[in-house]
Motif scaffolding. Structure first.
Motif, PDB file in Angstrom:
ATOM      1  N   PRO A  54     -27.688  55.287   6.233  1.00  0.00           N
ATOM      2  CA  PRO A  54     -27.541  56.684   5.827  1.00  0.00           C
ATOM      3  C   PRO A  54     -26.296  56.871   4.954  1.00  0.00           C
ATOM      4  CG  PRO A  54     -27.747  56.446   8.226  1.00  0.00           C
ATOM      5  CD  PRO A  54     -27.470  55.094   7.663  1.00  0.00           C
ATOM      6  N   PRO A  55     -26.230  57.961   4.200  1.00  0.00           N
ATOM      7  CA  PRO A  55     -25.069  58.204   3.329  1.00  0.00           C
ATOM      8  C   PRO A  55     -23.844  58.628   4.131  1.00  0.00           C
ATOM      9  CG  PRO A  55     -26.539  60.082   3.253  1.00  0.00           C
ATOM     10  CD  PRO A  55     -27.248  59.023   4.060  1.00  0.00           C
ATOM     11  N   LEU A  56     -22.673  58.459   3.522  1.00  0.00           N
ATOM     12  CA  LEU A  56     -21.434  58.826   4.193  1.00  0.00           C
ATOM     13  C   LEU A  56     -21.288  60.339   4.327  1.00  0.00           C
ATOM     14  CD1 LEU A  56     -18.751  57.808   5.381  1.00  0.00           C
ATOM     15  CD2 LEU A  56     -17.797  57.875   3.069  1.00  0.00           C
ATOM     16  N   ARG A  90     -19.604  62.135   7.735  1.00  0.00           N
ATOM     17  CA  ARG A  90     -20.154  61.929   9.080  1.00  0.00           C
ATOM     18  C   ARG A  90     -19.078  61.473  10.066  1.00  0.00           C
ATOM     19  NH1 ARG A  90     -23.340  56.569   7.012  1.00  0.00           N
ATOM     20  NH2 ARG A  90     -21.589  55.115   7.145  1.00  0.00           N
ATOM     21  N   PRO A  91     -19.014  62.096  11.247  1.00  0.00           N
ATOM     22  CA  PRO A  91     -18.147  61.605  12.320  1.00  0.00           C
ATOM     23  C   PRO A  91     -18.872  60.662  13.265  1.00  0.00           C
ATOM     24  CG  PRO A  91     -18.956  63.761  12.884  1.00  0.00           C
ATOM     25  CD  PRO A  91     -19.580  63.415  11.557  1.00  0.00           C
ATOM     26  N   ASP A  92     -20.186  60.482  13.037  1.00  0.00           N
ATOM     27  CA  ASP A  92     -21.018  59.666  13.917  1.00  0.00           C
ATOM     28  C   ASP A  92     -22.304  59.357  13.148  1.00  0.00           C
ATOM     29  OD1 ASP A  92     -21.530  58.766  16.869  1.00  0.00           O
ATOM     30  OD2 ASP A  92     -23.356  59.781  16.279  1.00  0.00           O
ATOM     31  N   ALA A  98     -31.195  59.956  13.831  1.00  0.00           N
ATOM     32  CA  ALA A  98     -32.150  60.925  14.383  1.00  0.00           C
ATOM     33  C   ALA A  98     -32.823  61.716  13.264  1.00  0.00           C
ATOM     34  CB  ALA A  98     -31.435  61.867  15.346  1.00  0.00           C
ATOM     35  N   ARG A  99     -32.053  62.093  12.235  1.00  0.00           N
ATOM     36  CA  ARG A  99     -32.649  62.802  11.093  1.00  0.00           C
ATOM     37  C   ARG A  99     -33.693  61.937  10.397  1.00  0.00           C
ATOM     38  NH1 ARG A  99     -31.749  61.849   6.117  1.00  0.00           N
ATOM     39  NH2 ARG A  99     -29.686  60.910   6.388  1.00  0.00           N
ATOM     40  N   ILE A 100     -33.357  60.679  10.159  1.00  0.00           N
ATOM     41  CA  ILE A 100     -34.298  59.780   9.493  1.00  0.00           C
ATOM     42  C   ILE A 100     -35.576  59.648  10.315  1.00  0.00           C
ATOM     43  CG2 ILE A 100     -34.663  57.357   8.864  1.00  0.00           C
ATOM     44  CD1 ILE A 100     -31.700  57.268   8.056  1.00  0.00           C
TER      45      ILE A 100
END
Length: 376
Positions: A54-56, A90-92, A98-100
């Motif tokens: 995922p992206p930063l 993102r902090p996590d 979960a989004r993906i």
């Protein structure tokens, strides 16, 4: 040598200072960081977990949506220079996975096994760890939150940590939903905030009112699994049975239970866990991983059970794990190119001289024209 780099006696100028909570990784720690990350991801891949990246940064509203977890003060925020939209770093990574799963891979067969590794950034450090940039490497199993799912994830994590050099691994299990369930069904309380504060502080004395006193049983139920499970069975028999089944299927590691621990487990459901370990018989500082079960929230309002684990690579690097064993051989001026190519094919790192003044500093061997010779 630590990452607080040696400066040869020189004091770094103001321009060299980094923001609080950030640091450079220098040799050999940067190489160790890469090796350990690869080791952990490979362990999850061996169990069928496929890598996602995922992206930063994402839209701020999106980062918390998929787990229903408020992120608030944890977020680095910035307006998007292109659109003006509110972005956050993102902090996590779990929420992004979960989004993906809920969007791009919503039609993929379940259970869906996904792995990841990458940096996370937090706006503020916490009391136990001043770092604001960290690396997570982990895995999520979407579509199942059973004992078998957790045993698979924890087993893969233990394999990865063991391959990384961690020894004497232990697991601390917690039950994030138990206090709320007892308060709503069995032992109602008027001041839930005061109850939670007392349990967080393991404050026996604060649990002295008639309505709070039964919750002392939760403090008494903390400890090694073999001691805690019978006590927990008297309070929540179904939950205790699931935990007992989980303990029986875990790798041979030390397992403890703390029914009241909830910090960092805000979105976990029936069980959460923390991982601890040692490096060369010295305890690693703090947690080296965390995970548990949770619900993925879908765009249509539905939810899906899931389980996951995140491992903290930086803690392993700081303990000296992952150091590269590749030896460096100095190639004097005039060494044929095919000699260097042959050495690299054999696993050496070659350091060719670029001038006659170059010295073999930092090299373990010198090429004598026919073979590498160890330096005296």
């Amino acid at each position: 040598m630590s990452d607080a780099a040696k400066t040869g006696g020189r004091q770094p100028g103001v321009g060299a200072l980094l923001p609080v909570g950030f640091r450079d990784r220098l040799p050999p720690a940067a190489e160790a960081h890469s090796i350990l990350t690869r080791t952990i991801v490979d362990a999850f891949a061996a169990h069928g977990y496929e890598r996602v990246a995922p992206p930063l940064a994402e839209h701020e509203a999106s980062l918390a949506r998929w787990l229903g977890k408020p992120l608030g003060a944890a977020l680095f925020r910035s307006p998007d220079p292109m659109t003006g939209d509110a972005l956050a770093l993102r902090p996590d990574i779990t929420g992004q996975v979960a989004r993906i799963a809920a969007t791009r891979l919503s039609q993929a067969p379940r259970p869906l096994r996904l792995a990841y590794a990458g940096p996370v950034l937090r706006a503020r450090s916490d009391q136990l760890d001043p770092a604001r940039e960290r690396t997570q490497a982990g895995a999520e199993l979407i579509g199942n939150d059973s004992v078998a799912a957790l045993a698979e994830l924890i087993g893969a994590a233990v394999e990865g940590l063991t391959a990384a050099g961690v020894r004497n691994i232990s697991i601390d299990l917690t039950t994030p939903e138990l206090v709320a369930q007892l308060a709503s069904v069995r032992w109602p309380v008027a001041d839930s905030d005061a109850l939670l504060a007392a349990l967080d502080g393991k404050d026996w004395g604060a649990l002295s009112s008639p309505e709070a006193m039964p919750y002392r049983a939760l403090l008494e139920a903390a400890g090694p699994a073999e001691d805690a499970l019978p006590k927990l069975a008297a309070l929540a028999p179904d939950l205790a049975k699931r935990l007992s089944n989980l303990v029986e299927t875990l790798p041979p590691v030390r397992v403890t239970i703390d029914p009241t621990e909830r910090h960092g487990f805000e979105y976990q459901s029936w069980v959460g866990f923390s991982l601890f370990g040692e490096a060369e018989d010295a305890p690693l500082r703090g947690e080296i991983g965390r995970g548990g079960t949770y619900l993925v929230r879908h765009p249509d309002g539905g939810t899906e059970p899931a389980a996951g684990v995140s491992l903290y690579v930086d803690a392993l690097v700081d303990a000296g794990l992952g150091a590269s064993v590749r030896q460096r051989v100095f190639l004097p001026m005039g060494t044929p190119a095919d000699a260097g190519a042959r050495l690299r094919a054999e696993g050496w790192a070659t350091v060719p001289a670029l001038s006659v003044q170059d010295r073999p500093d930092g090299c373990s061997h010198i090429w004598d024209g026919t073979r590498p010779v160890a330096r005296g």
